[in-house]
Write an enzyme that holds these catalytic residues in place. Structure first.
Site, PDB file in Angstrom:
ATOM      1  N   GLY A  11       0.839  -1.201   0.000  1.00 50.98           N
ATOM      2  CA  GLY A  11       0.000   0.000   0.000  1.00 50.98           C
ATOM      3  C   GLY A  11       0.871   1.247   0.000  1.00 50.98           C
ATOM      4  CB  ALA A  12       4.371   1.667  -1.152  1.00 52.79           C
ATOM      5  NE  ARG A 100     -17.773  -8.083  11.142  1.00 53.73           N
ATOM      6  CZ  ARG A 100     -17.737  -9.362  11.454  1.00 53.73           C
ATOM      7  NH1 ARG A 100     -18.605 -10.205  10.938  1.00 53.73           N
ATOM      8  NH2 ARG A 100     -16.833  -9.807  12.300  1.00 53.73           N
ATOM      9  CG  ASN A 107      -9.193  -6.940   3.586  1.00 53.01           C
ATOM     10  OD1 ASN A 107      -8.206  -6.413   3.085  1.00 53.01           O
ATOM     11  ND2 ASN A 107     -10.320  -6.291   3.801  1.00 53.01           N
ATOM     12  CD  GLN A 114      -0.108  -8.475   1.094  1.00 53.72           C
ATOM     13  OE1 GLN A 114      -0.081  -8.164   2.279  1.00 53.72           O
ATOM     14  NE2 GLN A 114      -0.370  -7.600   0.133  1.00 53.72           N
ATOM     15  CG  ASP A 161      -6.460   1.226  18.844  1.00 49.17           C
ATOM     16  OD1 ASP A 161      -7.527   1.730  18.484  1.00 49.17           O
ATOM     17  OD2 ASP A 161      -5.829   0.417  18.134  1.00 49.17           O
ATOM     18  CG  HIS A 189      -7.211  -1.284  14.994  1.00 51.14           C
ATOM     19  ND1 HIS A 189      -7.056  -0.095  15.666  1.00 51.14           N
ATOM     20  CD2 HIS A 189      -7.535  -0.962  13.730  1.00 51.14           C
ATOM     21  CE1 HIS A 189      -7.273   0.903  14.821  1.00 51.14           C
ATOM     22  NE2 HIS A 189      -7.575   0.403  13.637  1.00 51.14           N
TER      23      HIS A 189
END
Ligand code: NAX
Length: 327
Positions: A11-12, A100, A107, A114, A161, A189
């Protein structure tokens, strides 16, 4: 001088990437004596790759003495080659009308691929930080997809957080952030995370005594920290980026270089600590030394804290269930 280390960032060309890469290259993450080679990943999309080239031009124009190499990639199998540190920032955001389950599935695909790539080509000691949401579950998926790497090397970012909680406590008590010790955030998170100042001290004084207001804790502090991401979006029109990048720098810096006995929060695969099921990636208080984190064990958990921990755990177990068939 030190041997360069390889730092991969996915995501650079995104928002967080833009706030992150320059600080890694300037030595703020791994030390002012540690040369780095950046391995930058973006999706194959022409626009994203072009934007990545632009970010690389700017990195070049900074003439950072510690930046000794830089690569652009679209395939994690080449992008993660020999990587020592992997910051997985890129993820699939929730689009309009996306359920959701769709989000989890999209993802899961990214983080399975990855994880497999890290398993195949990264350094055997690679330290992985997942920032892309849902961060804990994405870290869990990557970890499960990399059976040849130590599970403990896969972590998720709870540090934003943690830092948000530090600032709220500093503001409430009128004390300096730098003087606060022993604060932590438990769990996912997400707004269900449980920021916990029961053990925190400021200059030897107990934060709990300084504040002494459970109503403030439940009705102001926890909702403020939990919903801070949404408040930033509401104010800025964009999600937190510089503060998220800063938290990623803090997380990796402390993991690699140590905390000198101080507590920080990391999302890490549980070894059963505090009754959290094995492998669930959960925020825990940790200290870091010699490149390893260690959970602060034996803290008393009162009824209110247990309720909060159970709630954030239930959410995480639900996410885990939602991706189980994809692993
Ligand atoms: P942006 O949309 O600005 O950037 C994300 C970039 O990732 C895009 O350029 C996209 O092309 C790229 N990307 C997507 N999939 C990829 C893949 N498979 N491989 C390589 N690159 C890929 O988002 P940004 O604001 O930078 O946020 C990135 C992620 O961080 C989001 O998932 C966001 O939800 C998450 N956050 C996590 C936080 C945390 O505390 N854990 C806080 C901040 C942030 O919300």
């Amino acid at each position: 001088s030190k041997k360069p280390v390889r730092v991969a960032v996915t995501g650079a060309a995104g928002q967080i990437g833009y706030a992150l890469l320059f600080r890694i290259a300037s030595g703020e993450m791994l030390g002012k004596d540690q040369p780095v080679i950046l391995q930058l990943l973006e999706i194959p999309d022409e626009k994203a790759q072009k934007a990545l080239k632009g970010v690389m031009m700017e990195l070049q124009d900074c003439a950072f003495p510690l930046l000794v190499g830089m690569e652009a990639h679209s395939d994690p199998m080449t992008g993660f080659k020999d990587t020592d540190y992997a910051l997985l920032v890129g993820a699939r955001p929730r689009g309009p009308g996306m359920e959701r389950a769709d989000l989890l599935a999209a993802n899961a695909q990214i983080f399975t691929a990855q994880g497999k790539a890290l398993n195949a080509v990264a350094s055997r000691n690679v330290k992985v930080l997942v920032v892309g949401n849902p961060a804990n579950t994405n870290a869990y998926i990557a970890m499960k997809s990399a059976p040849d790497l130590p599970a403990k090397n896969f972590t998720a970012m709870l540090r934003l957080d943690h830092n948000r909680a530090l600032s709220q406590v500093a503001e409430k008590t009128g004390k300096a952030v730098a003087d606060i010790r022993k604060l932590c955030v438990w769990g996912n998170h997400s707004p269900t995370m449980y920021a916990d100042y029961r053990f925190a001290t400021i200059g030897g004084q107990n934060v709990k005594d300084l504040i002494d207001d459970q109503v403030w804790n439940e009705t102001v502090f926890l909702p403020t920290v939990g919903k801070r991401g949404a408040a930033i979006i509401e104010a800025r029109g964009l999600s937190s980026a510089a503060s998220a990048a800063n938290a990623a720098i803090d997380h990796m810096h402390d993991w690699a270089l140590g905390t000198g006995g101080e507590w920080v929060t990391m999302g890490i695969p549980s070894q059963g600590w505090y009754g959290i099921p094995k492998d669930t990636v959960f925020g825990f208080p940790v200290t870091c030394e010699n490149g390893e984190y260690k959970v602060v064990e034996g803290l008393p958990i009162d009824a209110f804290s247990q309720k909060c921990i159970d709630k954030t755990l239930a959410e995480l177990e639900g996410e885990k269930d939602g991706v189980k068939h994809l692993l």
